[in-house]
Design a protein around this motif. Sequence first.
Motif, PDB file in Angstrom:
ATOM      1  N   UNK A 161      -1.875 121.516 -84.904  1.00  0.00           N
ATOM      2  CA  UNK A 161      -0.974 121.798 -83.787  1.00  0.00           C
ATOM      3  C   UNK A 161       0.437 122.005 -84.329  1.00  0.00           C
ATOM      4  N   UNK A 162       0.633 123.162 -84.967  1.00  0.00           N
ATOM      5  CA  UNK A 162       1.948 123.504 -85.522  1.00  0.00           C
ATOM      6  C   UNK A 162       2.740 124.317 -84.511  1.00  0.00           C
ATOM      7  N   UNK A 163       3.857 124.866 -84.933  1.00  0.00           N
ATOM      8  CA  UNK A 163       4.723 125.606 -84.005  1.00  0.00           C
ATOM      9  C   UNK A 163       3.991 126.787 -83.368  1.00  0.00           C
ATOM     10  N   UNK A 164       3.201 127.521 -84.161  1.00  0.00           N
ATOM     11  CA  UNK A 164       2.480 128.670 -83.629  1.00  0.00           C
ATOM     12  C   UNK A 164       1.429 128.230 -82.609  1.00  0.00           C
ATOM     13  N   UNK A 165       0.721 127.140 -82.903  1.00  0.00           N
ATOM     14  CA  UNK A 165      -0.282 126.597 -81.983  1.00  0.00           C
ATOM     15  C   UNK A 165       0.375 126.214 -80.661  1.00  0.00           C
ATOM     16  N   UNK A 166       1.453 125.441 -80.754  1.00  0.00           N
ATOM     17  CA  UNK A 166       2.117 124.959 -79.542  1.00  0.00           C
ATOM     18  C   UNK A 166       2.717 126.106 -78.731  1.00  0.00           C
ATOM     19  N   UNK A 167       3.206 127.130 -79.416  1.00  0.00           N
ATOM     20  CA  UNK A 167       3.794 128.276 -78.725  1.00  0.00           C
ATOM     21  C   UNK A 167       2.755 129.024 -77.896  1.00  0.00           C
ATOM     22  N   UNK A 168       1.500 128.949 -78.307  1.00  0.00           N
ATOM     23  CA  UNK A 168       0.442 129.644 -77.570  1.00  0.00           C
ATOM     24  C   UNK A 168      -0.047 128.848 -76.364  1.00  0.00           C
ATOM     25  N   UNK A 169       0.337 127.585 -76.265  1.00  0.00           N
ATOM     26  CA  UNK A 169      -0.073 126.790 -75.115  1.00  0.00           C
ATOM     27  C   UNK A 169       0.581 127.304 -73.839  1.00  0.00           C
ATOM     28  N   UNK A 170      -0.123 127.160 -72.774  1.00  0.00           N
ATOM     29  CA  UNK A 170       0.311 127.604 -71.446  1.00  0.00           C
ATOM     30  C   UNK A 170       1.571 126.854 -71.005  1.00  0.00           C
ATOM     31  N   UNK A 171       2.470 127.520 -70.317  1.00  0.00           N
ATOM     32  CA  UNK A 171       3.631 126.842 -69.739  1.00  0.00           C
ATOM     33  C   UNK A 171       3.150 125.729 -68.811  1.00  0.00           C
ATOM     34  N   UNK A 172       3.705 124.532 -68.982  1.00  0.00           N
ATOM     35  CA  UNK A 172       3.323 123.398 -68.152  1.00  0.00           C
ATOM     36  C   UNK A 172       2.085 122.655 -68.629  1.00  0.00           C
ATOM     37  N   UNK A 173       1.504 123.072 -69.755  1.00  0.00           N
ATOM     38  CA  UNK A 173       0.290 122.425 -70.249  1.00  0.00           C
ATOM     39  C   UNK A 173       0.594 121.035 -70.800  1.00  0.00           C
ATOM     40  N   UNK A 174      -0.438 120.208 -70.835  1.00  0.00           N
ATOM     41  CA  UNK A 174      -0.360 118.845 -71.356  1.00  0.00           C
ATOM     42  C   UNK A 174      -1.160 118.749 -72.641  1.00  0.00           C
ATOM     43  N   UNK A 175      -0.524 118.251 -73.708  1.00  0.00           N
ATOM     44  CA  UNK A 175      -1.197 118.003 -74.988  1.00  0.00           C
ATOM     45  C   UNK A 175      -1.525 116.516 -75.087  1.00  0.00           C
ATOM     46  N   UNK A 176      -2.802 116.186 -75.316  1.00  0.00           N
ATOM     47  CA  UNK A 176      -3.249 114.803 -75.424  1.00  0.00           C
ATOM     48  C   UNK A 176      -3.836 114.600 -76.815  1.00  0.00           C
TER      49      UNK A 176
END
Length: 316
Positions: free
Chosen positions: A209-224
């Motif tokens: 879960x690097x910068x590129x991974x996190x950038x692809x996450x949906x706006x408002x998403x929750x990472x657990x």
Amino acid sequence: MTADVWLPIPADEIEGLPKELDYRFWDGERDFPADPADCAFYVVPYLKGPEIAVRPLAAMTSVRVVQTLSAGTDHVAPALGSLPAGVRLCNAKGVHEASTAELALTLILASLRNIPRFVQGQEHEEWRSGFYPALADKSVLIIGYGSIGAAIEDRLAPFECARVVRVARSARTTERGRVHAFTELPALLPEADVVIFSTPLTEQTKGLADAAFLARMKDGALLVNVARGGVVDTEALLAELAGGRITAALDVTDPEPLPAGHPLWHAPGVLISPHVGGSTSAFQPRAKRLLAAQLTRFAAGEEPRNVVLTTEGPTA
């Protein structure tokens, strides 16, 4: 041939242990209970840290099985290079699924329904009503679909999720449907409302879960994250949290324990629990059953279960 067994739980508290083995109690104390060279089966002390876990290993020249009481073995595996060839490293599959899956659901619900805000409101005698996100109708992505990932999906079933997507190291098909490969994550991440990590920490998953991974996450998403802290790039996560685009619920962090003053403590939109996914009342009975079963197989000369790797002998 020696048959010493080192246990972090007193042998008289474990039902079903074979009587022909010699049991030594050691839970990380400074002094060893016997000569490590006579140990044939080593059960690693639980939650004592990697330094204690590996301290006797170099002297365990007769060891044949190293058994962790954790699902992950990353705190032990790097120290196995000095051991003889053929030593089995086994994890605690079957011990932590229920507790870790339970905590994953707790973190998801607490984060989505903003329970920390209600706790703060109670402290200030403020009635903080309003509309909050629900787990119902959300798309959930489980990264690391082993026994813990499957247990998490079991517990998601009653919550009316729109979709549960499974991801593992390699693609396969289960009774529940397709398990996608890690290589498919770039296409899957933008569709997920909740992204759950339950994967081991390996060279492949470290910093996944690097910068590129996190950038692809949906706006408002929750990472657990109920896996290992090193799966997530902390600096990249802090940058995303600061912008408020995603939120996070973390049972594990990098570094860990999270030191006082670390910016992650007070980052917006983050809920932190202190690596308590497996340390519940469910641990002891399941751990004891695992040890009794593994040692019964060992005494009978059978292959242990849950083998993660087998040593190839000392490296030059």
